[in-house]
Design a protein around this motif. Structure first.
Motif, PDB file in Angstrom:
ATOM      1  N   MET A 153       2.297  -6.603  15.224  1.00  0.00           N
ATOM      2  CA  MET A 153       3.401  -7.452  14.620  1.00  0.00           C
ATOM      3  C   MET A 153       3.637  -7.021  13.212  1.00  0.00           C
ATOM      4  N   ASP A 154       4.984  -7.068  12.950  1.00  0.00           N
ATOM      5  CA  ASP A 154       5.185  -6.810  11.396  1.00  0.00           C
ATOM      6  C   ASP A 154       5.427  -8.362  10.712  1.00  0.00           C
ATOM      7  N   LEU A 155       5.016  -8.519   9.518  1.00  0.00           N
ATOM      8  CA  LEU A 155       5.099  -9.861   8.875  1.00  0.00           C
ATOM      9  C   LEU A 155       6.585 -10.142   8.768  1.00  0.00           C
ATOM     10  N   ARG A 156       7.338  -9.267   8.185  1.00  0.00           N
ATOM     11  CA  ARG A 156       8.757  -9.640   7.787  1.00  0.00           C
ATOM     12  C   ARG A 156       9.490  -9.577   8.990  1.00  0.00           C
ATOM     13  N   ASP A 157       9.261  -8.498   9.771  1.00  0.00           N
ATOM     14  CA  ASP A 157      10.381  -8.209  10.926  1.00  0.00           C
ATOM     15  C   ASP A 157      10.056  -9.024  12.158  1.00  0.00           C
ATOM     16  N   ASP A 158       8.679  -9.148  12.645  1.00  0.00           N
ATOM     17  CA  ASP A 158       8.553  -9.920  13.917  1.00  0.00           C
ATOM     18  C   ASP A 158       8.294 -11.393  13.549  1.00  0.00           C
ATOM     19  N   LEU A 159       7.482 -11.896  12.246  1.00  0.00           N
ATOM     20  CA  LEU A 159       7.083 -13.113  12.087  1.00  0.00           C
ATOM     21  C   LEU A 159       8.279 -13.811  11.294  1.00  0.00           C
ATOM     22  N   GLU A 160       9.291 -13.060  10.738  1.00  0.00           N
ATOM     23  CA  GLU A 160      10.205 -13.598   9.791  1.00  0.00           C
ATOM     24  C   GLU A 160       9.682 -14.297   8.321  1.00  0.00           C
ATOM     25  N   LEU A 161       8.591 -13.845   7.920  1.00  0.00           N
ATOM     26  CA  LEU A 161       8.264 -14.202   6.649  1.00  0.00           C
ATOM     27  C   LEU A 161       8.912 -13.781   5.556  1.00  0.00           C
ATOM     28  N   ASP A 162       9.374 -14.351   4.867  1.00  0.00           N
ATOM     29  CA  ASP A 162       9.990 -13.923   3.673  1.00  0.00           C
ATOM     30  C   ASP A 162       9.063 -13.763   2.392  1.00  0.00           C
ATOM     31  N   SER A 163       9.532 -13.255   1.251  1.00  0.00           N
ATOM     32  CA  SER A 163       8.695 -13.072   0.231  1.00  0.00           C
ATOM     33  C   SER A 163       7.930 -14.185  -0.328  1.00  0.00           C
ATOM     34  N   LEU A 164       8.438 -15.473  -0.386  1.00  0.00           N
ATOM     35  CA  LEU A 164       7.616 -16.470  -0.739  1.00  0.00           C
ATOM     36  C   LEU A 164       6.669 -17.045   0.311  1.00  0.00           C
ATOM     37  N   MET A 165       6.840 -16.877   1.582  1.00  0.00           N
ATOM     38  CA  MET A 165       5.938 -17.149   2.460  1.00  0.00           C
ATOM     39  C   MET A 165       4.862 -15.968   2.599  1.00  0.00           C
ATOM     40  N   LEU A 166       5.259 -14.888   2.104  1.00  0.00           N
ATOM     41  CA  LEU A 166       4.237 -13.790   2.385  1.00  0.00           C
ATOM     42  C   LEU A 166       3.042 -14.081   1.002  1.00  0.00           C
ATOM     43  N   ALA A 167       3.708 -14.544  -0.069  1.00  0.00           N
ATOM     44  CA  ALA A 167       2.827 -15.027  -1.162  1.00  0.00           C
ATOM     45  C   ALA A 167       1.765 -16.206  -0.706  1.00  0.00           C
ATOM     46  N   GLU A 168       2.500 -16.911  -0.172  1.00  0.00           N
ATOM     47  CA  GLU A 168       1.786 -18.281   0.383  1.00  0.00           C
ATOM     48  C   GLU A 168       0.581 -17.804   1.506  1.00  0.00           C
TER      49      GLU A 168
END
Length: 74
Positions: free
Chosen positions: A27-42
């Motif tokens: 699972m890709d963090l951006r594409d599959d889990l729909e995490l944006d830049s702020l969510m990835l930082a968190e």
């Protein structure tokens, strides 16, 4: 893996997104889990606190599998 799923789902709920039932290493963090830049930082902060690891020690992570390698390799 359950702790990671709990963290991801907590973040998805906070962002108004549906929770997911299970994680797959591919699972890709951006594409599959729909995490944006702020969510990835968190996510990075939460993972570092929860698992006492440096997520970006060896470069950028993109998938659940990348995170699992970090968690299991510490």
């Amino acid at each position: 893996m359950q702790e990671l799923l709990d963290i991801v789902n907590e973040m998805r709920e906070e962002a108004g997104k549906n929770t997911i039932e299970k994680l797959e290493p591919s699972m890709d963090l951006r594409d599959d889990l729909e995490l944006d830049s702020l969510m990835l930082a968190e996510l990075t902060v939460r993972l570092e606190d929860e698992f006492d690891i440096d997520i970006f020690e060896d470069g950028i992570i993109q998938t659940i599998g990348d995170i699992l390698i970090k968690i299991n390799g510490k």
